[in-house]
Design an enzyme around this catalytic site. Structure first.
Site, PDB file in Angstrom:
ATOM      1  N   HIS A  44     -15.337  -6.054  -1.358  1.00  0.00           N
ATOM      2  CA  HIS A  44     -15.579  -7.409  -1.811  1.00  0.00           C
ATOM      3  C   HIS A  44     -16.816  -8.048  -1.193  1.00  0.00           C
ATOM      4  O   HIS A  44     -17.200  -9.139  -1.606  1.00  0.00           O
ATOM      5  CB  HIS A  44     -14.348  -8.273  -1.504  1.00  0.00           C
ATOM      6  CG  HIS A  44     -13.072  -7.547  -1.779  1.00  0.00           C
ATOM      7  ND1 HIS A  44     -12.687  -7.178  -3.060  1.00  0.00           N
ATOM      8  CD2 HIS A  44     -12.123  -7.056  -0.941  1.00  0.00           C
ATOM      9  CE1 HIS A  44     -11.533  -6.524  -2.990  1.00  0.00           C
ATOM     10  NE2 HIS A  44     -11.179  -6.425  -1.729  1.00  0.00           N
TER      11      HIS A  44
ATOM     12  N   TYR B 272       0.787  -1.230   0.000  1.00  0.00           N
ATOM     13  CA  TYR B 272       0.000   0.000   0.000  1.00  0.00           C
ATOM     14  C   TYR B 272       0.821   1.283   0.000  1.00  0.00           C
ATOM     15  O   TYR B 272       0.265   2.370  -0.104  1.00  0.00           O
ATOM     16  CB  TYR B 272      -0.952  -0.002   1.205  1.00  0.00           C
ATOM     17  CG  TYR B 272      -1.880  -1.191   1.200  1.00  0.00           C
ATOM     18  CD1 TYR B 272      -2.863  -1.316   0.226  1.00  0.00           C
ATOM     19  CD2 TYR B 272      -1.760  -2.203   2.140  1.00  0.00           C
ATOM     20  CE1 TYR B 272      -3.719  -2.410   0.203  1.00  0.00           C
ATOM     21  CE2 TYR B 272      -2.609  -3.305   2.120  1.00  0.00           C
ATOM     22  CZ  TYR B 272      -3.574  -3.400   1.148  1.00  0.00           C
ATOM     23  OH  TYR B 272      -4.417  -4.487   1.120  1.00  0.00           O
TER      24      TYR B 272
ATOM     25  N   ASN C 241     -12.650   4.747  -1.336  1.00  0.00           N
ATOM     26  CA  ASN C 241     -11.818   3.558  -1.223  1.00  0.00           C
ATOM     27  C   ASN C 241     -12.463   2.725  -0.124  1.00  0.00           C
ATOM     28  O   ASN C 241     -12.259   2.992   1.055  1.00  0.00           O
ATOM     29  CB  ASN C 241     -10.377   3.914  -0.865  1.00  0.00           C
ATOM     30  CG  ASN C 241      -9.488   2.684  -0.813  1.00  0.00           C
ATOM     31  OD1 ASN C 241      -9.958   1.559  -0.669  1.00  0.00           O
ATOM     32  ND2 ASN C 241      -8.192   2.903  -0.907  1.00  0.00           N
TER      33      ASN C 241
ATOM     34  N   ARG D 287     -10.173 -10.751  -4.134  1.00  0.00           N
ATOM     35  CA  ARG D 287     -10.087  -9.291  -4.270  1.00  0.00           C
ATOM     36  C   ARG D 287     -10.495  -8.802  -5.656  1.00  0.00           C
ATOM     37  O   ARG D 287     -10.731  -7.627  -5.858  1.00  0.00           O
ATOM     38  CB  ARG D 287      -8.672  -8.808  -3.965  1.00  0.00           C
ATOM     39  CG  ARG D 287      -8.269  -8.998  -2.520  1.00  0.00           C
ATOM     40  CD  ARG D 287      -6.941  -8.329  -2.235  1.00  0.00           C
ATOM     41  NE  ARG D 287      -6.400  -8.746  -0.975  1.00  0.00           N
ATOM     42  CZ  ARG D 287      -6.722  -8.216   0.209  1.00  0.00           C
ATOM     43  NH1 ARG D 287      -7.591  -7.243   0.282  1.00  0.00           N
ATOM     44  NH2 ARG D 287      -6.162  -8.668   1.312  1.00  0.00           N
TER      45      ARG D 287
ATOM     46  N   HIS E 128      -8.621   2.112  -5.517  1.00  0.00           N
ATOM     47  CA  HIS E 128      -7.865   1.107  -4.759  1.00  0.00           C
ATOM     48  C   HIS E 128      -6.382   1.366  -4.960  1.00  0.00           C
ATOM     49  O   HIS E 128      -5.939   1.621  -6.083  1.00  0.00           O
ATOM     50  CB  HIS E 128      -8.216  -0.312  -5.224  1.00  0.00           C
ATOM     51  CG  HIS E 128      -9.641  -0.645  -4.985  1.00  0.00           C
ATOM     52  ND1 HIS E 128     -10.131  -0.941  -3.738  1.00  0.00           N
ATOM     53  CD2 HIS E 128     -10.694  -0.663  -5.835  1.00  0.00           C
ATOM     54  CE1 HIS E 128     -11.431  -1.154  -3.830  1.00  0.00           C
ATOM     55  NE2 HIS E 128     -11.804  -0.978  -5.085  1.00  0.00           N
TER      56      HIS E 128
END
Length: 149
Positions: free
Chosen positions: A80, A23, A74, A111, A100
């Site tokens: 999901h 990330y 986000n 995902r 994302h």
């Protein structure tokens, strides 16, 4: 002036320290600073929010319906699994861009499914925190085209 709400879901409060190899090292504060600077150049204001609670995100989407021109979201892990969040996006009748940080299609198979994508105006995935700036640019362009008819 355009006003955009930026909503961040579960665990994004840990951005910068949570799995930085996936990330990145930037925090939500860093993202906000970049958006504010971008907004000054492009006549856009932003309201930034983060919650680990699905119901809070839904309430903020409902609020955005009357207080924002569009939303960048986000949804984190709720991407999901949350039909309720997707229903809220569909219900507010303003453009919503799903963002994302990682490429959700290049990770674990679970995902690759988003409940939000089908009701979002657009989706940006895999560009790290730059995706928020890209989303702001795309949302502003979309709103400009919509206004012109």
């Amino acid at each position: 002036m355009l006003h955009i709400h930026v909503l961040n879901g579960p665990n994004l409060n840990l951005l910068g320290t949570r799995e930085p190899h996936i990330y990145g090292a930037e925090t939500l504060d860093d993202v906000e600073q970049k958006l504010v600077a971008y907004g000054k150049e492009h006549d856009i204001s932003f309201t930034m929010r983060q919650s680990n609670h699905e119901g809070q995100l839904i309430d903020w989407l409902h609020e955005a319906r009357t207080k924002a021109d569009g939303v960048i979201i986000n949804p984190g892990g709720l991407t999901h699994s949350s039909i309720s969040l997707a229903d809220a996006v569909a219900a507010i009748a303003i453009p919503v861009v799903e963002v994302h940080l990682s490429n959700i299609f290049a990770r674990e198979s679970f995902r690759a499914h988003s409940t939000i994508s089908a009701v979002a105006t657009g989706i940006l995935t895999g560009f790290g925190t730059t995706g928020y700036l890209m989303a702001a640019h795309a949302l502003a362009a979309h709103l400009s085209r919509t206004e012109k008819g």
